[in-house]
Design a protein around this motif. Structure first.
Motif, PDB file in Angstrom:
ATOM      1  N   ALA A  47     -10.457 -11.044  46.864  1.00  0.00           N
ATOM      2  CA  ALA A  47     -10.046  -9.688  46.496  1.00  0.00           C
ATOM      3  C   ALA A  47     -11.258  -8.803  46.198  1.00  0.00           C
ATOM      4  O   ALA A  47     -12.118  -9.170  45.405  1.00  0.00           O
ATOM      5  N   GLY A  48     -11.293  -7.673  46.862  1.00  0.00           N
ATOM      6  CA  GLY A  48     -12.362  -6.718  46.622  1.00  0.00           C
ATOM      7  C   GLY A  48     -13.695  -7.110  47.220  1.00  0.00           C
ATOM      8  O   GLY A  48     -14.696  -6.428  47.026  1.00  0.00           O
ATOM      9  N   GLN A  49     -13.714  -8.233  47.932  1.00  0.00           N
ATOM     10  CA  GLN A  49     -14.966  -8.663  48.549  1.00  0.00           C
ATOM     11  C   GLN A  49     -14.760  -8.843  50.046  1.00  0.00           C
ATOM     12  O   GLN A  49     -13.715  -8.522  50.587  1.00  0.00           O
ATOM     13  N   SER A  50     -15.767  -9.377  50.671  1.00  0.00           N
ATOM     14  CA  SER A  50     -15.734  -9.509  52.124  1.00  0.00           C
ATOM     15  C   SER A  50     -14.858 -10.676  52.575  1.00  0.00           C
ATOM     16  O   SER A  50     -14.421 -11.489  51.780  1.00  0.00           O
ATOM     17  N   GLN A  51     -14.651 -10.722  53.865  1.00  0.00           N
ATOM     18  CA  GLN A  51     -13.945 -11.846  54.476  1.00  0.00           C
ATOM     19  C   GLN A  51     -14.975 -12.833  54.999  1.00  0.00           C
ATOM     20  O   GLN A  51     -16.017 -12.442  55.519  1.00  0.00           O
ATOM     21  N   THR A  52     -14.656 -14.102  54.848  1.00  0.00           N
ATOM     22  CA  THR A  52     -15.542 -15.162  55.316  1.00  0.00           C
ATOM     23  C   THR A  52     -14.764 -16.054  56.265  1.00  0.00           C
ATOM     24  O   THR A  52     -13.689 -16.529  55.919  1.00  0.00           O
ATOM     25  N   LYS A  53     -15.306 -16.255  57.453  1.00  0.00           N
ATOM     26  CA  LYS A  53     -14.688 -17.185  58.397  1.00  0.00           C
ATOM     27  C   LYS A  53     -15.197 -18.582  58.082  1.00  0.00           C
ATOM     28  O   LYS A  53     -16.399 -18.786  57.916  1.00  0.00           O
ATOM     29  N   VAL A  54     -14.258 -19.531  57.999  1.00  0.00           N
ATOM     30  CA  VAL A  54     -14.604 -20.888  57.589  1.00  0.00           C
ATOM     31  C   VAL A  54     -14.131 -21.862  58.664  1.00  0.00           C
ATOM     32  O   VAL A  54     -13.027 -21.731  59.189  1.00  0.00           O
ATOM     33  N   LEU A  55     -14.998 -22.826  58.986  1.00  0.00           N
ATOM     34  CA  LEU A  55     -14.638 -23.882  59.928  1.00  0.00           C
ATOM     35  C   LEU A  55     -15.052 -25.220  59.319  1.00  0.00           C
ATOM     36  O   LEU A  55     -16.214 -25.417  58.976  1.00  0.00           O
ATOM     37  N   PHE A  56     -14.062 -26.113  59.146  1.00  0.00           N
ATOM     38  CA  PHE A  56     -14.342 -27.501  58.786  1.00  0.00           C
ATOM     39  C   PHE A  56     -14.198 -28.328  60.048  1.00  0.00           C
ATOM     40  O   PHE A  56     -13.236 -28.151  60.795  1.00  0.00           O
ATOM     41  N   ARG A  64     -18.567 -31.311  58.796  1.00  0.00           N
ATOM     42  CA  ARG A  64     -19.412 -30.119  58.790  1.00  0.00           C
ATOM     43  C   ARG A  64     -18.599 -28.976  58.202  1.00  0.00           C
ATOM     44  O   ARG A  64     -17.386 -28.913  58.389  1.00  0.00           O
ATOM     45  N   LEU A  65     -19.289 -28.082  57.530  1.00  0.00           N
ATOM     46  CA  LEU A  65     -18.666 -26.888  56.979  1.00  0.00           C
ATOM     47  C   LEU A  65     -19.523 -25.710  57.389  1.00  0.00           C
ATOM     48  O   LEU A  65     -20.713 -25.668  57.074  1.00  0.00           O
ATOM     49  N   ASN A  66     -18.929 -24.803  58.154  1.00  0.00           N
ATOM     50  CA  ASN A  66     -19.618 -23.577  58.555  1.00  0.00           C
ATOM     51  C   ASN A  66     -18.878 -22.396  57.955  1.00  0.00           C
ATOM     52  O   ASN A  66     -17.665 -22.280  58.111  1.00  0.00           O
ATOM     53  N   GLU A  70     -20.922 -12.155  55.335  1.00  0.00           N
ATOM     54  CA  GLU A  70     -22.133 -11.374  55.059  1.00  0.00           C
ATOM     55  C   GLU A  70     -23.375 -12.241  55.213  1.00  0.00           C
ATOM     56  O   GLU A  70     -24.412 -11.785  55.659  1.00  0.00           O
ATOM     57  N   GLY A  71     -23.244 -13.494  54.828  1.00  0.00           N
ATOM     58  CA  GLY A  71     -24.309 -14.467  55.062  1.00  0.00           C
ATOM     59  C   GLY A  71     -23.664 -15.613  55.819  1.00  0.00           C
ATOM     60  O   GLY A  71     -22.491 -15.548  56.149  1.00  0.00           O
ATOM     61  N   SER A  72     -24.409 -16.653  56.102  1.00  0.00           N
ATOM     62  CA  SER A  72     -23.768 -17.808  56.726  1.00  0.00           C
ATOM     63  C   SER A  72     -24.327 -19.076  56.109  1.00  0.00           C
ATOM     64  O   SER A  72     -25.472 -19.125  55.675  1.00  0.00           O
ATOM     65  N   THR A  73     -23.456 -20.063  56.042  1.00  0.00           N
ATOM     66  CA  THR A  73     -23.822 -21.357  55.478  1.00  0.00           C
ATOM     67  C   THR A  73     -23.418 -22.423  56.478  1.00  0.00           C
ATOM     68  O   THR A  73     -22.316 -22.369  57.025  1.00  0.00           O
ATOM     69  N   LYS A  74     -24.306 -23.377  56.713  1.00  0.00           N
ATOM     70  CA  LYS A  74     -23.984 -24.530  57.555  1.00  0.00           C
ATOM     71  C   LYS A  74     -24.347 -25.776  56.764  1.00  0.00           C
ATOM     72  O   LYS A  74     -25.519 -25.998  56.462  1.00  0.00           O
ATOM     73  N   LEU A  75     -23.327 -26.557  56.424  1.00  0.00           N
ATOM     74  CA  LEU A  75     -23.534 -27.778  55.662  1.00  0.00           C
ATOM     75  C   LEU A  75     -23.032 -28.962  56.479  1.00  0.00           C
ATOM     76  O   LEU A  75     -22.009 -28.860  57.151  1.00  0.00           O
ATOM     77  N   ALA A  76     -23.749 -30.075  56.399  1.00  0.00           N
ATOM     78  CA  ALA A  76     -23.331 -31.303  57.084  1.00  0.00           C
ATOM     79  C   ALA A  76     -23.192 -32.385  56.029  1.00  0.00           C
ATOM     80  O   ALA A  76     -23.944 -32.415  55.054  1.00  0.00           O
ATOM     81  N   PHE A  77     -22.196 -33.268  56.229  1.00  0.00           N
ATOM     82  CA  PHE A  77     -21.918 -34.311  55.248  1.00  0.00           C
ATOM     83  C   PHE A  77     -21.773 -35.664  55.934  1.00  0.00           C
ATOM     84  O   PHE A  77     -20.992 -35.801  56.863  1.00  0.00           O
ATOM     85  N   PRO A  84     -30.168 -31.870  56.123  1.00  0.00           N
ATOM     86  CA  PRO A  84     -30.566 -30.474  55.974  1.00  0.00           C
ATOM     87  C   PRO A  84     -29.358 -29.541  56.068  1.00  0.00           C
ATOM     88  O   PRO A  84     -28.394 -29.823  56.764  1.00  0.00           O
ATOM     89  N   ALA A  85     -29.433 -28.443  55.343  1.00  0.00           N
ATOM     90  CA  ALA A  85     -28.385 -27.430  55.355  1.00  0.00           C
ATOM     91  C   ALA A  85     -29.055 -26.071  55.486  1.00  0.00           C
ATOM     92  O   ALA A  85     -30.239 -25.920  55.164  1.00  0.00           O
ATOM     93  N   HIS A  86     -28.292 -25.104  55.963  1.00  0.00           N
ATOM     94  CA  HIS A  86     -28.862 -23.772  56.176  1.00  0.00           C
ATOM     95  C   HIS A  86     -28.011 -22.732  55.479  1.00  0.00           C
ATOM     96  O   HIS A  86     -26.786 -22.762  55.587  1.00  0.00           O
ATOM     97  N   TYR A  87     -28.672 -21.832  54.784  1.00  0.00           N
ATOM     98  CA  TYR A  87     -27.986 -20.756  54.086  1.00  0.00           C
ATOM     99  C   TYR A  87     -28.702 -19.470  54.460  1.00  0.00           C
ATOM    100  O   TYR A  87     -29.868 -19.277  54.106  1.00  0.00           O
ATOM    101  N   GLN A  88     -28.012 -18.637  55.222  1.00  0.00           N
ATOM    102  CA  GLN A  88     -28.611 -17.387  55.701  1.00  0.00           C
ATOM    103  C   GLN A  88     -28.144 -16.257  54.791  1.00  0.00           C
ATOM    104  O   GLN A  88     -26.943 -16.026  54.656  1.00  0.00           O
ATOM    105  N   THR A  89     -29.071 -15.573  54.162  1.00  0.00           N
ATOM    106  CA  THR A  89     -28.727 -14.439  53.318  1.00  0.00           C
ATOM    107  C   THR A  89     -29.310 -13.180  53.971  1.00  0.00           C
ATOM    108  O   THR A  89     -30.159 -13.276  54.858  1.00  0.00           O
TER     109      THR A  89
END
Length: 146
Positions: A47-56, A64-66, A70-77, A84-89
């Motif tokens: 609410a009141g913030q952006s939308q984030t597209k999520v893929l498991f 994997r979680l992408n 506004e930014g992007s996160t790529k996590l692997a488990f 390694p994981a990536h967080y783009q701001t």
């Protein structure tokens, strides 16, 4: 999204510096199954913030979680491994690592339902940032009209 075929419940518990926070989220999304790999896609709207597209993407002992918005996160488990994981701001990319302590999943692909538990530690520059527990559940949307 026209092909929403499941309801999704996501609970994330974050433990940082002795504080614990719980986020719960209910939505609808889409499940695709290809060669035994489960792809779960949805859009997180805060609410009141952006939308984030999520893929498991969950395949046996790997997940994997992408997240992209506004930014992007790529996590692997992978249980017992540090990856390694990536967080783009907007300010640039941060290099992170995940260490997965628990990864379990159960799916009933004929009923389009399942759940996954992922517990992991997040590291930045070899320092632990927090400990996260994800509970992800999905089930086929009812065809009944409410």
């Amino acid at each position: 999204m026209a092909n929403d075929n499941v309801t999704i419940y996501l609970k994330t518990t974050i433990n940082q510096a002795g504080e614990s926070e719980v986020f719960e989220f209910d939505t609808t999304g889409e499940v695709l199954i290809k060669d035994g790999v489960v792809f779960l896609r949805y859009t997180e709207v805060i609410a009141g913030q952006s939308q984030t597209k999520v893929l498991f993407k969950i395949a046996g002992d790997h997940a994997r979680l992408n997240r992209s918005g506004e930014g992007s996160t790529k996590l692997a488990f992978t249980e017992g491994q540090r990856l390694p994981a990536h967080y783009q701001t907007p300010a640039g990319q941060m290099q992170l690592e995940t260490y997965t302590t628990t990864l379990s999943s159960q799916f009933d692909l004929t009923q389009l339902s399942g759940l996954a538990n992922i517990s992991y530690e997040l590291y930045a520059n070899d320092a632990i940032v927090g400990q996260y527990d994800i509970l992800l559940q999905f089930s086929q949307k009812s065809s009944k009209l409410n």
